[in-house]
Design a protein around this motif. Structure first.
Motif, PDB file in Angstrom:
ATOM      1  N   MET A 113      11.683   6.297   1.414  1.00 43.64           N
ATOM      2  CA  MET A 113      11.805   5.210   0.445  1.00 43.64           C
ATOM      3  C   MET A 113      10.606   4.262   0.502  1.00 43.64           C
ATOM      4  O   MET A 113      10.142   3.762  -0.537  1.00 43.64           O
ATOM      5  N   SER A 114      10.082   4.022   1.696  1.00 44.69           N
ATOM      6  CA  SER A 114       8.921   3.134   1.825  1.00 44.69           C
ATOM      7  C   SER A 114       7.704   3.733   1.148  1.00 44.69           C
ATOM      8  O   SER A 114       6.976   3.044   0.424  1.00 44.69           O
ATOM      9  N   PHE A 115       7.474   5.012   1.335  1.00 48.18           N
ATOM     10  CA  PHE A 115       6.308   5.639   0.735  1.00 48.18           C
ATOM     11  C   PHE A 115       6.467   5.856  -0.758  1.00 48.18           C
ATOM     12  O   PHE A 115       5.474   6.070  -1.464  1.00 48.18           O
TER      13      PHE A 115
ATOM     14  N   ILE B  28      -2.283   0.670  11.291  1.00 48.67           N
ATOM     15  CA  ILE B  28      -2.872   1.868  10.682  1.00 48.67           C
ATOM     16  C   ILE B  28      -2.651   1.880   9.170  1.00 48.67           C
ATOM     17  O   ILE B  28      -3.577   2.139   8.383  1.00 48.67           O
ATOM     18  N   LEU B  29      -1.429   1.580   8.750  1.00 51.36           N
ATOM     19  CA  LEU B  29      -1.152   1.579   7.313  1.00 51.36           C
ATOM     20  C   LEU B  29      -1.906   0.455   6.606  1.00 51.36           C
ATOM     21  O   LEU B  29      -2.362   0.623   5.466  1.00 51.36           O
ATOM     22  N   HIS B  30      -2.050  -0.687   7.277  1.00 57.01           N
ATOM     23  CA  HIS B  30      -2.809  -1.788   6.672  1.00 57.01           C
ATOM     24  C   HIS B  30      -4.277  -1.394   6.509  1.00 57.01           C
ATOM     25  O   HIS B  30      -4.900  -1.693   5.476  1.00 57.01           O
ATOM     26  N   LEU B  31      -4.843  -0.719   7.509  1.00 57.55           N
ATOM     27  CA  LEU B  31      -6.236  -0.288   7.401  1.00 57.55           C
ATOM     28  C   LEU B  31      -6.407   0.726   6.272  1.00 57.55           C
ATOM     29  O   LEU B  31      -7.399   0.689   5.542  1.00 57.55           O
ATOM     30  N   HIS B  32      -5.454   1.633   6.139  1.00 54.79           N
ATOM     31  CA  HIS B  32      -5.529   2.579   5.021  1.00 54.79           C
ATOM     32  C   HIS B  32      -5.457   1.847   3.685  1.00 54.79           C
ATOM     33  O   HIS B  32      -6.136   2.220   2.718  1.00 54.79           O
TER      34      HIS B  32
ATOM     35  N   HIS C  74       0.810  -1.207   0.000  1.00 51.64           N
ATOM     36  CA  HIS C  74       0.000   0.000   0.000  1.00 51.64           C
ATOM     37  C   HIS C  74       0.844   1.257   0.000  1.00 51.64           C
ATOM     38  O   HIS C  74       0.306   2.350  -0.142  1.00 51.64           O
ATOM     39  N   LEU C  75       2.161   1.132   0.183  1.00 51.73           N
ATOM     40  CA  LEU C  75       2.995   2.320   0.208  1.00 51.73           C
ATOM     41  C   LEU C  75       3.481   2.706  -1.180  1.00 51.73           C
ATOM     42  O   LEU C  75       3.910   3.824  -1.400  1.00 51.73           O
TER      43      LEU C  75
ATOM     44  N   PRO D 250      -7.528   5.871  -6.621  1.00 47.55           N
ATOM     45  CA  PRO D 250      -8.614   6.697  -6.113  1.00 47.55           C
ATOM     46  C   PRO D 250      -8.448   7.078  -4.653  1.00 47.55           C
ATOM     47  O   PRO D 250      -9.228   7.862  -4.148  1.00 47.55           O
ATOM     48  N   TYR D 251      -7.469   6.510  -3.945  1.00 38.81           N
ATOM     49  CA  TYR D 251      -7.355   6.766  -2.514  1.00 38.81           C
ATOM     50  C   TYR D 251      -5.897   6.988  -2.155  1.00 38.81           C
ATOM     51  O   TYR D 251      -5.025   6.230  -2.567  1.00 38.81           O
ATOM     52  N   GLU D 252      -5.623   8.019  -1.368  1.00 33.40           N
ATOM     53  CA  GLU D 252      -4.269   8.356  -0.973  1.00 33.40           C
ATOM     54  C   GLU D 252      -4.019   7.889   0.452  1.00 33.40           C
ATOM     55  O   GLU D 252      -4.774   8.226   1.359  1.00 33.40           O
ATOM     56  N   PRO D 253      -2.941   7.116   0.704  1.00 29.89           N
ATOM     57  CA  PRO D 253      -2.590   6.769   2.090  1.00 29.89           C
ATOM     58  C   PRO D 253      -1.996   7.977   2.789  1.00 29.89           C
ATOM     59  O   PRO D 253      -1.759   9.018   2.172  1.00 29.89           O
ATOM     60  N   PRO D 254      -1.738   7.898   4.087  1.00 39.81           N
ATOM     61  CA  PRO D 254      -1.128   9.035   4.794  1.00 39.81           C
ATOM     62  C   PRO D 254       0.206   9.417   4.163  1.00 39.81           C
ATOM     63  O   PRO D 254       0.947   8.578   3.662  1.00 39.81           O
ATOM     64  N   ARG D 255       0.537  10.690   4.225  1.00 35.93           N
ATOM     65  CA  ARG D 255       1.795  11.165   3.662  1.00 35.93           C
ATOM     66  C   ARG D 255       2.945  10.843   4.609  1.00 35.93           C
ATOM     67  O   ARG D 255       2.774  10.756   5.829  1.00 35.93           O
ATOM     68  N   PHE D 256       4.127  10.712   4.021  1.00 39.82           N
ATOM     69  CA  PHE D 256       5.284  10.328   4.829  1.00 39.82           C
ATOM     70  C   PHE D 256       5.662  11.419   5.827  1.00 39.82           C
ATOM     71  O   PHE D 256       6.277  11.134   6.860  1.00 39.82           O
TER      72      PHE D 256
END
Length: 375
Positions: free
Chosen positions: A64-66, A157-161, A5-6, A13-19
């Protein structure tokens, strides 16, 4: 294994949280910085250098992850863990607060089993380091639990996003598929409705033209039929637009026989077996409509036989068979009408067979599930 997801594919259509939201965790190094500034950690240059390197490595892991580059992130994560562990063994004190920072980096850079194993190993290293520095059991548990829990919370949290993004993308695809399905239904219904109706109108108009001088009364009746058929077609198109059209088989057979006779085709109609159910009646009505339309428009036949059972319809004529070879049963190379008819019945598990006969003429057969071939 990097968190999928990163990676940031275009057009999602959906943006995860920003780094940038994760860079604030670098403030966990404040305790070590304060102790270094106060002279508690010697040599100070080593502690300051370690803080600078740890902060840079942590920021590099997050960025790098994001950006979807797992290998550089893993290398930086390993280096971060090594630097923090070494300096925590060397200085102790405020450097123990850097272990939760490594836990956050694990939650960001790793995914699935990898993050669980990494956090378990990091928790064990944290407990051993605090214990070696003479920490009490409460400090050992506090730092160990803080390291493990921060990593788990960030990973969850990242998995839920990621799940939210996938659900939104799936919903978008389902909406697009529903629109495409509705367009197909609308196009198929209009073809079946208008193709048959316009053929009937053309045939009756030709009949009215021929009878206009010889038999005005009969020509007037044909013109009245044209008006009736036109009104029926208008109502059926409106029903097709709203999606509520339900074709009646008996009415469809009556209209088919009338259209064939108007075209000069002798009609033989047979009905056997139990009456079809509502859904089967609607599907068989479409078969009759499409088959009779093809007889009128393409065959040049003088005789047509329609045999209807509770689950099947067979239409035979003695006209021109067309370009296919005798014995052909598929509809893959047929016109759009037969292909649409085959798709319509296939949705209910039915089968359409169409092709020329060896003895001449053409045969269209449609069967719904549980039916035997019509004789």
């Amino acid at each position: 294994m990097v968190a999928p997801h990163l990676a940031a594919p275009g057009g999602k259509p959906y943006e995860p949280p920003r780094f940038t939201g994760f860079l604030v965790f670098a403030l966990l190094g404040i305790a070590a910085g304060a102790e270094t500034a106060g002279g508690a950690l010697r040599p100070a240059w080593l502690s300051w250098a370690g803080l600078a390197v740890s902060s840079l490595l942590y920021g590099f892991v997050v960025v790098m992850s994001f950006r979807g580059r797992p290998r550089p992130a893993w290398i930086a994560l390993a280096a971060l863990a090594a630097v923090v562990t070494a300096l925590a063994w060397r200085f102790g004190g405020g450097w123990h607060y850097l272990f939760p920072l490594v836990g956050v980096a694990c939650g960001v850079a790793l995914y699935g089993r990898a993050v669980r194993w990494a956090l378990a190993a990091l928790t064990a290293v944290t407990a051993a380091t605090v214990w070696a520095a003479g920490g009490r059991i409460d400090l050992i548990l506090a730092f160990s639990w803080g390291t493990f829990s921060t990593g788990v919370v960030v990973a969850v949290i990242l998995h839920l996003h990621a799940v939210i993004g996938e659900l939104r993308e799936t919903r978008q695809r389902l909406a697009e598929a529903a629109v495409a399905q509705e367009r197909l239904r609308f196009a198929r219904d209009l073809h079946d409705l208008l193709g048959h109706t316009l053929s009937v109108i053309v045939v009756k108009a030709e009949a009215a033209r021929r009878l206009a001088r010889r038999d005005p009364g009969q020509a007037e009746r044909q013109a009245a039929d044209i008006e009736t058929v036109g009104r029926q077609a208008l109502g059926e198109v409106r029903e097709a637009v709203t999606g509520y059209r339900r074709g009646g088989l008996a009415d469809e057979l009556d209209r088919a026989a009338d259209a064939l006779r108007a075209a000069g085709v002798e009609v033989v109609l047979r009905r056997t077996g139990p009456p079809p159910g509502a859904h089967a009646e609607s599907l068989l009505g479409w078969v009759v409509r499409e088959g009779v339309t093809n007889v009128i428009r393409h065959s040049g036949a003088t005789r047509a036989e329609i045999h209807v059972t509770g689950t099947s319809v067979t239409i035979r004529d003695d006209g021109r068979a067309g370009p296919a070879e005798p014995g052909t049963t598929g509809v893959g190379s047929a016109g759009s009408g037969l292909r649409g008819l085959a798709e319509r019945l296939a949705e209910s598990g039915g089968l359409v067979e169409a092709g020329p006969l060896a003895e001449g003429g053409f045969r269209l057969s449609a069967r719904l599930p549980g039916s035997a071939p019509s004789p």
